[in-house]
Design a protein around this motif. Sequence first.
Motif, PDB file in Angstrom:
ATOM      1  N   GLN A 247      -2.667  10.226  -6.787  1.00  0.00           N
ATOM      2  CA  GLN A 247      -2.225   9.023  -7.484  1.00  0.00           C
ATOM      3  C   GLN A 247      -2.647   7.769  -6.734  1.00  0.00           C
ATOM      4  O   GLN A 247      -3.163   6.818  -7.330  1.00  0.00           O
ATOM      5  CB  GLN A 247      -0.709   9.034  -7.670  1.00  0.00           C
ATOM      6  N   ALA A 248      -2.452   7.755  -5.403  1.00  0.00           N
ATOM      7  CA  ALA A 248      -2.819   6.587  -4.603  1.00  0.00           C
ATOM      8  C   ALA A 248      -4.329   6.365  -4.620  1.00  0.00           C
ATOM      9  O   ALA A 248      -4.803   5.232  -4.750  1.00  0.00           O
ATOM     10  CB  ALA A 248      -2.331   6.759  -3.163  1.00  0.00           C
ATOM     11  N   ALA A 249      -5.097   7.451  -4.500  1.00  0.00           N
ATOM     12  CA  ALA A 249      -6.557   7.326  -4.465  1.00  0.00           C
ATOM     13  C   ALA A 249      -7.112   6.931  -5.824  1.00  0.00           C
ATOM     14  O   ALA A 249      -8.126   6.236  -5.912  1.00  0.00           O
ATOM     15  CB  ALA A 249      -7.180   8.641  -4.006  1.00  0.00           C
TER      16      ALA A 249
ATOM     17  N   THR B 252      -4.037   3.803   8.154  1.00  0.00           N
ATOM     18  CA  THR B 252      -4.472   3.244   6.875  1.00  0.00           C
ATOM     19  C   THR B 252      -5.751   3.944   6.436  1.00  0.00           C
ATOM     20  O   THR B 252      -6.728   4.001   7.183  1.00  0.00           O
ATOM     21  CB  THR B 252      -4.709   1.732   6.996  1.00  0.00           C
ATOM     22  N   CYS B 253      -5.743   4.488   5.218  1.00  0.00           N
ATOM     23  CA  CYS B 253      -6.878   5.271   4.717  1.00  0.00           C
ATOM     24  C   CYS B 253      -7.438   4.660   3.446  1.00  0.00           C
ATOM     25  O   CYS B 253      -6.712   4.025   2.677  1.00  0.00           O
ATOM     26  CB  CYS B 253      -6.438   6.705   4.411  1.00  0.00           C
ATOM     27  N   ASN B 254      -8.712   4.877   3.228  1.00  0.00           N
ATOM     28  CA  ASN B 254      -9.309   4.486   1.963  1.00  0.00           C
ATOM     29  C   ASN B 254     -10.414   5.448   1.567  1.00  0.00           C
ATOM     30  O   ASN B 254     -11.039   6.096   2.414  1.00  0.00           O
ATOM     31  CB  ASN B 254      -9.853   3.041   2.001  1.00  0.00           C
TER      32      ASN B 254
ATOM     33  N   PHE C  36      -6.435   2.904  -1.583  1.00  0.00           N
ATOM     34  CA  PHE C  36      -5.920   2.753  -0.224  1.00  0.00           C
ATOM     35  C   PHE C  36      -4.550   3.392  -0.141  1.00  0.00           C
ATOM     36  O   PHE C  36      -3.767   3.356  -1.103  1.00  0.00           O
ATOM     37  CB  PHE C  36      -5.797   1.270   0.151  1.00  0.00           C
ATOM     38  N   PHE C  37      -4.231   3.974   1.015  1.00  0.00           N
ATOM     39  CA  PHE C  37      -2.887   4.501   1.261  1.00  0.00           C
ATOM     40  C   PHE C  37      -2.695   4.611   2.767  1.00  0.00           C
ATOM     41  O   PHE C  37      -3.664   4.537   3.543  1.00  0.00           O
ATOM     42  CB  PHE C  37      -2.688   5.856   0.578  1.00  0.00           C
TER      43      PHE C  37
ATOM     44  N   VAL D  45       0.858  -1.178   0.000  1.00  0.00           N
ATOM     45  CA  VAL D  45       0.000   0.000   0.000  1.00  0.00           C
ATOM     46  C   VAL D  45       0.904   1.241   0.000  1.00  0.00           C
ATOM     47  O   VAL D  45       1.875   1.285   0.758  1.00  0.00           O
ATOM     48  CB  VAL D  45      -0.915  -0.001   1.242  1.00  0.00           C
ATOM     49  N   PRO D  46       0.616   2.242  -0.823  1.00  0.00           N
ATOM     50  CA  PRO D  46       1.454   3.453  -0.822  1.00  0.00           C
ATOM     51  C   PRO D  46       1.486   4.114   0.559  1.00  0.00           C
ATOM     52  O   PRO D  46       0.456   4.213   1.226  1.00  0.00           O
ATOM     53  CB  PRO D  46       0.768   4.363  -1.849  1.00  0.00           C
ATOM     54  N   VAL D  47       2.672   4.556   0.983  1.00  0.00           N
ATOM     55  CA  VAL D  47       2.842   5.291   2.240  1.00  0.00           C
ATOM     56  C   VAL D  47       3.157   6.742   1.900  1.00  0.00           C
ATOM     57  O   VAL D  47       4.094   7.016   1.134  1.00  0.00           O
ATOM     58  CB  VAL D  47       3.964   4.682   3.101  1.00  0.00           C
ATOM     59  N   ILE D  48       2.387   7.664   2.454  1.00  0.00           N
ATOM     60  CA  ILE D  48       2.535   9.086   2.151  1.00  0.00           C
ATOM     61  C   ILE D  48       2.955   9.822   3.410  1.00  0.00           C
ATOM     62  O   ILE D  48       2.276   9.765   4.442  1.00  0.00           O
ATOM     63  CB  ILE D  48       1.215   9.658   1.586  1.00  0.00           C
ATOM     64  N   ASP D  49       4.083  10.505   3.336  1.00  0.00           N
ATOM     65  CA  ASP D  49       4.662  11.238   4.463  1.00  0.00           C
ATOM     66  C   ASP D  49       4.068  12.643   4.496  1.00  0.00           C
ATOM     67  O   ASP D  49       4.182  13.399   3.525  1.00  0.00           O
ATOM     68  CB  ASP D  49       6.185  11.295   4.287  1.00  0.00           C
TER      69      ASP D  49
END
Length: 340
Positions: free
Chosen positions: A51-53, A259-261, A58-59, A30-34
């Motif tokens: 991009q992740a969404a 974790t987000c979606n 999920f990110f 899953v992409p991790v966004i700082d």
Amino acid sequence: MTNTAEKYALKELNLETTFGGMGKEIDRDVPVIDLTDFEPRREEITDQLWQAANEVGFFQLANHGLEPGLVGEAFGLSERFFALPEAEKQRFRLKKGLNAGWEFKSQVRPSTGTADDKESYQITLPHMDDLWPNQTLVPEFQRVMLNFEYRAWCLGMDILSCFADRLGFERDFFTKAHDRAQPDYQSTLRLLHYLPQPEDQPLDPSIWRAGAHTDFDCLTMVFQQEGQGGLQVSPGRGTEGKGGEREWYSVTPKDGLITCNIGDMLMRWSDDRLKSTLHRVRMPRPGEYNGPRYSLAFFCQANKDEIIQGPEQKYPPISARDYLLQRIQANFEAAGQAAS
């Protein structure tokens, strides 16, 4: 057998009836966004979120500003609440159609037709009269959870402001649509307790800790604890298809990551440019940790009177009140918990 087109008015719910089945498991990250230096890096972060969404739905968020101590305190109080005798928890039973209060194994997913193997406690601010355990029962519960709910809301609005920028809305569009000061506010903090599994109990393939589903909000933020896995995501843009043919991968819980979606509300508001991704929580398998699993989820759900429709008007307008009501009815109707 009832035709799916006749069973539900919403396209999302009819699709959900096709999501059951074990499917095939694959490896994927899953992409991790700082979020460090959020405002100075807003454009860069917005690009990463979009991009992740758009591609995954999920990110995970790192360096998001919610202190480990606050998250740990909320988890500890959640465990204390769920450890109360059932007779005590019955005093805080779920209010019909209002997403506030405690329920036990009453959520039935259209994808499975069976109750999720869990209990939960919903905090939706306008409807919490008589639903808070007092200081004797669970000390500091209300204070900590209100603080946690507010902090989660603030973070959610920051993330949604990035999507508003990219969709051509005013930056505070979603903040106004999720106004905490209004009586029709319906964002929800949900405390979850997935039940422990006895070692000698054979797996029933029809039972899930949480059956396959998409969320019906704008944005979901899930706090997990290391060592308590089970959350799985089905990648790819298309949600249609038989459950046995779907691919799934696990989202490993790590302390410090949220974790987000994307949820169905935002998918509609974006005219399907953003993806509401299918996910589930599977039962533990032999040799895996099979004790209780706890998580905290904050659902950014637009205020009831907000009208959901994207710039391209791909979907007919619908109020957030009616949209959420139909989703709640579908998930709780089998247990007699449908909204009235």
